[in-house]
Design a protein around this motif. Structure first.
Motif, PDB file in Angstrom:
ATOM      1  N   VAL A  10     -27.085 -49.561  20.842  1.00 54.36           N
ATOM      2  CA  VAL A  10     -27.218 -49.089  22.589  1.00 54.36           C
ATOM      3  C   VAL A  10     -26.261 -48.111  23.209  1.00 54.36           C
ATOM      4  O   VAL A  10     -25.190 -47.868  21.732  1.00 54.36           O
ATOM      5  CB  VAL A  10     -27.075 -50.149  22.830  1.00 54.36           C
ATOM      6  N   ARG A  11     -26.236 -47.533  23.550  1.00 54.73           N
ATOM      7  CA  ARG A  11     -25.120 -46.451  24.484  1.00 54.73           C
ATOM      8  C   ARG A  11     -25.078 -47.093  25.404  1.00 54.73           C
ATOM      9  O   ARG A  11     -25.946 -47.322  26.420  1.00 54.73           O
ATOM     10  CB  ARG A  11     -24.821 -45.520  24.388  1.00 54.73           C
ATOM     11  N   VAL A  12     -23.470 -47.674  26.042  1.00 49.72           N
ATOM     12  CA  VAL A  12     -23.553 -48.072  27.379  1.00 49.72           C
ATOM     13  C   VAL A  12     -22.036 -47.438  28.133  1.00 49.72           C
ATOM     14  O   VAL A  12     -21.247 -47.266  27.236  1.00 49.72           O
ATOM     15  CB  VAL A  12     -22.986 -49.814  27.563  1.00 49.72           C
ATOM     16  N   HIS A  13     -22.037 -47.986  29.437  1.00 45.11           N
ATOM     17  CA  HIS A  13     -21.285 -46.829  30.217  1.00 45.11           C
ATOM     18  C   HIS A  13     -20.202 -48.099  30.898  1.00 45.11           C
ATOM     19  O   HIS A  13     -21.346 -49.326  30.547  1.00 45.11           O
ATOM     20  CB  HIS A  13     -21.345 -46.306  31.412  1.00 45.11           C
ATOM     21  N   TYR A  14     -19.078 -48.318  30.468  1.00 45.28           N
ATOM     22  CA  TYR A  14     -18.285 -50.156  30.741  1.00 45.28           C
ATOM     23  C   TYR A  14     -17.482 -49.801  31.684  1.00 45.28           C
ATOM     24  O   TYR A  14     -16.386 -48.643  31.366  1.00 45.28           O
ATOM     25  CB  TYR A  14     -18.697 -50.973  29.485  1.00 45.28           C
ATOM     26  N   GLU A  28     -15.633 -44.369  31.822  1.00 42.55           N
ATOM     27  CA  GLU A  28     -15.615 -43.259  33.203  1.00 42.55           C
ATOM     28  C   GLU A  28     -15.150 -41.692  32.503  1.00 42.55           C
ATOM     29  O   GLU A  28     -13.779 -42.182  32.039  1.00 42.55           O
ATOM     30  CB  GLU A  28     -14.566 -43.901  33.981  1.00 42.55           C
ATOM     31  N   GLY A  29     -15.754 -40.726  32.271  1.00 37.80           N
ATOM     32  CA  GLY A  29     -15.229 -39.408  32.094  1.00 37.80           C
ATOM     33  C   GLY A  29     -15.302 -39.713  30.010  1.00 37.80           C
ATOM     34  O   GLY A  29     -14.721 -38.581  30.038  1.00 37.80           O
ATOM     35  N   ARG A  30     -16.389 -40.882  29.693  1.00 37.13           N
ATOM     36  CA  ARG A  30     -15.708 -40.375  28.547  1.00 37.13           C
ATOM     37  C   ARG A  30     -17.125 -40.738  27.687  1.00 37.13           C
ATOM     38  O   ARG A  30     -18.403 -41.207  28.889  1.00 37.13           O
ATOM     39  CB  ARG A  30     -14.971 -40.853  27.512  1.00 37.13           C
ATOM     40  N   ASP A  31     -17.935 -40.659  26.256  1.00 41.43           N
ATOM     41  CA  ASP A  31     -18.976 -40.729  26.471  1.00 41.43           C
ATOM     42  C   ASP A  31     -19.486 -41.822  26.256  1.00 41.43           C
ATOM     43  O   ASP A  31     -18.145 -42.561  26.244  1.00 41.43           O
ATOM     44  CB  ASP A  31     -19.606 -40.004  25.188  1.00 41.43           C
ATOM     45  N   PRO A  32     -20.425 -42.759  26.932  1.00 40.20           N
ATOM     46  CA  PRO A  32     -20.787 -44.160  26.142  1.00 40.20           C
ATOM     47  C   PRO A  32     -20.290 -44.187  24.698  1.00 40.20           C
ATOM     48  O   PRO A  32     -19.994 -44.007  24.087  1.00 40.20           O
ATOM     49  CB  PRO A  32     -22.398 -43.530  26.820  1.00 40.20           C
ATOM     50  N   LEU A  33     -19.808 -46.339  25.763  1.00 41.01           N
ATOM     51  CA  LEU A  33     -20.111 -46.707  23.683  1.00 41.01           C
ATOM     52  C   LEU A  33     -20.859 -47.239  23.256  1.00 41.01           C
ATOM     53  O   LEU A  33     -22.407 -46.939  24.113  1.00 41.01           O
ATOM     54  CB  LEU A  33     -18.969 -47.878  24.376  1.00 41.01           C
ATOM     55  N   GLU A  34     -20.811 -46.346  22.137  1.00 41.54           N
ATOM     56  CA  GLU A  34     -22.212 -46.650  21.187  1.00 41.54           C
ATOM     57  C   GLU A  34     -21.941 -47.715  20.384  1.00 41.54           C
ATOM     58  O   GLU A  34     -20.700 -48.051  19.413  1.00 41.54           O
ATOM     59  CB  GLU A  34     -22.505 -45.274  20.390  1.00 41.54           C
ATOM     60  N   PHE A  35     -22.858 -48.651  20.074  1.00 46.26           N
ATOM     61  CA  PHE A  35     -22.428 -50.019  18.668  1.00 46.26           C
ATOM     62  C   PHE A  35     -23.978 -49.787  18.767  1.00 46.26           C
ATOM     63  O   PHE A  35     -24.771 -50.024  19.353  1.00 46.26           O
ATOM     64  CB  PHE A  35     -21.783 -50.700  19.455  1.00 46.26           C
ATOM     65  N   GLU A  36     -24.285 -51.175  17.364  1.00 45.97           N
ATOM     66  CA  GLU A  36     -24.919 -51.733  17.048  1.00 45.97           C
ATOM     67  C   GLU A  36     -24.896 -53.058  17.793  1.00 45.97           C
ATOM     68  O   GLU A  36     -23.932 -53.883  17.582  1.00 45.97           O
ATOM     69  CB  GLU A  36     -25.363 -51.610  15.492  1.00 45.97           C
ATOM     70  N   VAL A  37     -26.011 -54.138  18.474  1.00 48.55           N
ATOM     71  CA  VAL A  37     -26.124 -55.183  18.534  1.00 48.55           C
ATOM     72  C   VAL A  37     -25.931 -56.022  18.184  1.00 48.55           C
ATOM     73  O   VAL A  37     -27.244 -55.770  16.932  1.00 48.55           O
ATOM     74  CB  VAL A  37     -27.507 -55.344  19.492  1.00 48.55           C
TER      75      VAL A  37
END
Length: 142
Positions: A10-14, A28-37
């Motif tokens: 998934v990709r999330v903003h946080y 904020e101002g960066r690419d979303p965080l990507e990780f495997e759940v």
């Protein structure tokens, strides 16, 4: 619409903050965080918090200490003799330093206190002992 499940990437903003409102990190101002759940790439409370979310959904996660960085570990707080500190180093409380263990692994420590004979160093994660709050938005299931 598809909901997030363990094993999804998934990709999330946080926006991460302490319970007193102090921000400690944000995408904020960066690419979303990507990780495997479920793969342990993020703290447990964050990992669990995205399960069942749908793309575009926003939520606030209140993560207890046990599902964040855990409680402070007193074994990771050590008194280091001042005589072993390099002469050109002028440590101050709050200063971050690097140490290495006998196996050569480097790890960060923070100067917690200074006495006449010792410097107290804390190797706990800076957010250990803190419950955390995250505002998150699921951007994408990859």
């Amino acid at each position: 619409m598809q909901a997030v499940k363990n094993g999804d990437k998934v990709r999330v903003h946080y926006h991460g903050r302490l319970t007193n409102g102090t921000t400690f990190d944000s995408s904020e101002g960066r690419d979303p965080l990507e990780f495997e759940v479920g793969a342990g790439m993020v703290i447990k409370g964050f990992d669990n918090g995205v399960v069942d979310m749908k793309v575009g959904e926003k939520k606030t996660l209140n993560i207890p200490v046990e599902e964040a960085y855990g409680p402070k570990n007193d074994e990771l707080i050590m008194d280091f003799p001042k005589e072993n500190i390099p002469a050109d180093l002028n440590p101050q409380v709050g200063m971050e330093l690097q140490m290495s263990n006998p196996q050569g692994q480097v790890f960060p420590v923070k100067v917690a206190a200074i006495s006449t004979e010792f410097i107290t160093l804390d190797a706990n994660h800076p957010l250990a002992g803190e419950p955390l709050v995250f505002d998150i938005e699921l951007v994408e299931i990859v």
